[in-house]
Write an enzyme that holds these catalytic residues in place. Structure first.
Site, PDB file in Angstrom:
ATOM      1  N   VAL A  17      -4.853  36.579  34.718  1.00 43.92           N
ATOM      2  CA  VAL A  17      -4.743  37.980  35.119  1.00 43.92           C
ATOM      3  C   VAL A  17      -5.760  38.246  36.227  1.00 43.92           C
ATOM      4  CG1 VAL A  17      -5.014  40.376  34.366  1.00 43.92           C
ATOM      5  CG2 VAL A  17      -3.978  38.705  32.820  1.00 43.92           C
ATOM      6  N   GLY A  41     -11.118  39.134  36.712  1.00 46.12           N
ATOM      7  CA  GLY A  41     -10.004  38.300  36.300  1.00 46.12           C
ATOM      8  C   GLY A  41     -10.265  37.698  34.934  1.00 46.12           C
ATOM      9  N   LYS A  42      -9.277  37.137  34.336  1.00 49.12           N
ATOM     10  CA  LYS A  42      -9.425  36.411  33.072  1.00 49.12           C
ATOM     11  C   LYS A  42      -8.183  35.569  32.870  1.00 49.12           C
ATOM     12  CE  LYS A  42     -12.473  36.407  29.616  1.00 49.12           C
ATOM     13  NZ  LYS A  42     -13.922  36.653  29.778  1.00 49.12           N
ATOM     14  N   GLY A  43      -8.280  34.505  32.081  1.00 52.01           N
ATOM     15  CA  GLY A  43      -7.109  33.686  31.843  1.00 52.01           C
ATOM     16  C   GLY A  43      -7.252  32.883  30.580  1.00 52.01           C
ATOM     17  N   ASP A  49     -15.036  30.007  29.072  1.00 53.26           N
ATOM     18  CA  ASP A  49     -15.012  31.119  28.123  1.00 53.26           C
ATOM     19  C   ASP A  49     -14.858  30.471  26.735  1.00 53.26           C
ATOM     20  OD1 ASP A  49     -14.688  34.262  28.364  1.00 53.26           O
ATOM     21  OD2 ASP A  49     -13.293  33.665  26.827  1.00 53.26           O
TER      22      ASP A  49
END
Ligand code: NAD
Length: 412
Positions: free
Chosen positions: A61, A106-108, A147
């Site tokens: 994202v 962002g992140k994923g 993460d």
């Protein structure tokens, strides 16, 4: 690979509506903040060690890029889904802005149980994800980092595969690499260290002596472990730590040597055994949730006896619990401020990679301290002006910077 414009992120909306009161957002500004710009979904057939093929789903994202390339972690977990990743990307957008970094959020993640995959399967999965993402990520566009259940090894594989794909060196495509692959000294301790700088500052403001400041820490992994170690080094009294199966309570305080031994051997120091619920309700001055999201909720918030909660995990307090804590006059240093040390040193890693430099750890820690205290000062000043909680003040500061960039670009 599919790229879609995202539907509004439900949990983000709730939090935004709740804390952005007073900002008088226009309909367009609110729409920009409540929707991720881009959600990339990938499907990856991966060869397993036994010769079979399994298909995994990955997500990335890219929430908002007004301030610069999007930036945030990649997690490997069975519960990774679009809603959770969007909420976390939204938080990264706010955190990066608040820290004054030239990044959007962002992140994923990949939906998988990494404990059931071998190292070679994890490597193939990571390399497949890099190829599936293609050039939607890059040093100038979107920069992942470790993460939950990912680490330096994952990032080293990521760089290797990315460089093969683009055909030139590109270490700055991810941060959190091992030091030999361009990672920064000081990154490992950065999140816990940044939180301890804020603890020290807040205690000074309140006139609390470190020794009399008792602390309970939920989570004894990277963040909680470093927080405990560094707080004890400064003379604070850490009385409890916990992991997923509970923890220990030692009212007289845990000794530095016992903490070090426990951290090295991945055990717990000696003390009375307690559950995580009991840890949250201990009679301490400072509570430090450093494990998972949503640990303090409306059913247990009133049991919190601490005067200060430092949110080192992402979103450890639910919206309902936040209200209860505010009524009880419990001060909360919010996640987007408290745990911003990690991404700040990730930014230093990106700068070092681009300049082909390698900084000494002292320099990293000094710059981190300045950055954390500057952000705290901006939030404190804002809170005095608008008379609300530190979370609201932090959201206001952060959102204003993003919207100023949106306005300068003519997008609102
Ligand atoms: P980690 O995996 O190293 O440690 C997590 C800790 O939480 C472990 O001690 C684990 O036993 C404990 N835990 C797991 N389930 C639990 C449960 N149900 N109850 C209590 N404890 C439980 O992870 P970390 O890197 O220390 O990250 C911790 C939190 O901080 C996460 O919310 C993460 O998103 C956030 N965070 C981490 C960083 C970073 O730089 N590592 C940066 C910003 C935010």
């Amino acid at each position: 690979m599919h790229i879609i414009n995202s539907p509004a992120c439900g949990a983000c909306q709730i939090r935004l509506l709740d804390v952005a009161q007073g900002l008088e957002l226009s309909t367009k500004e609110r729409a920009i903040l409540e929707h991720a710009q881009r959600v990339v979904t990938t499907t990856m057939p991966v060869s397993m060690d036994d010769g079979s093929t399994r298909v995994f789903t990955g997500l990335r994202v890219q929430y908002n890029d007004a301030l610069g390339p999007t930036k945030g972690g990649l997690r490997y977990h069975s519960e990774v889904d679009a809603g959770e990743v969007q909420e976390l990307a939204f938080l990264m957008m706010l955190k990066n802005s608040l820290a004054g970094l030239p990044y959007g959020g962002g992140k994923g993640g990949i939906t998988c149980d990494p404990k059931k995959l071998s190292t070679t399967e994890l490597e193939r999965l990571t390399r497949s994800f890099v190829r599936a993402l293609g050039t939607t990520v890059g040093p100038e566009t979107d920069i992942p980092a470790p993460d939950v259940n990912t680490g330096a090894q994952t990032m080293d594989w990521f760089v290797d595969e990315y460089e093969k794909m683009v055909g030139h060196p590109a270490r700055a495509v991810v941060t959190g690499k091992s030091v030999s692959e361009g990672g920064s000294l000081g990154r490992d301790s950065a999140t816990g260290r940044g939180g301890v700088y804020l603890l020290e500052k807040y205690a000074q403001e309140q006139g609390w002596s470190p020794k009399e400041t008792t602390i309970a820490i939920q989570g004894f992994g990277n963040v909680g472990g470093w927080f405990a170690r560094l707080a004890v080094e400064l003379g604070f009294t850490v009385v409890a730590v916990s992991g997923s199966k509970g923890g220990v309570y030692a009212p007289e305080g845990l000794a530095k040597a016992a903490l070090e031994t426990a951290l090295t051997s991945k055990t717990f120091p000696a003390g009375k055994e307690i559950t995580n619920e009991e840890l949250l309700a201990l009679p301490v001055r400072v509570l430090v949730p450093s494990a998972l999201a949503h640990q303090i909720h409306k059913y247990n918030a009133s049991t919190v006896q601490a005067e200060l909660v430092i949110e080192m995990a992402n979103a450890p307090i639910t919206v309902g619990a936040d209200d209860i804590l505010a009524q009880e006059k419990v001060v909360v240093i919010p996640d987007i401020l408290a745990n911003g040390g990690g991404v700040t040193v990730s930014y230093f890693e990106w700068v070092q990679n681009r300049a082909q430099e390698s900084w000494e750890e002292n320099k990293v820690n000094e710059l981190l301290k300045k950055s954390m205290l500057d952000a705290y000062e901006r939030v404190s000043v804002r809170r005095k002006k608008v008379g609300n909680t530190l979370r609201q003040a932090a959201y206001h500061e952060s959102i204003e910077r993003i919207l100023n960039a949106e306005r300068a670009r003519g997008r609102v």
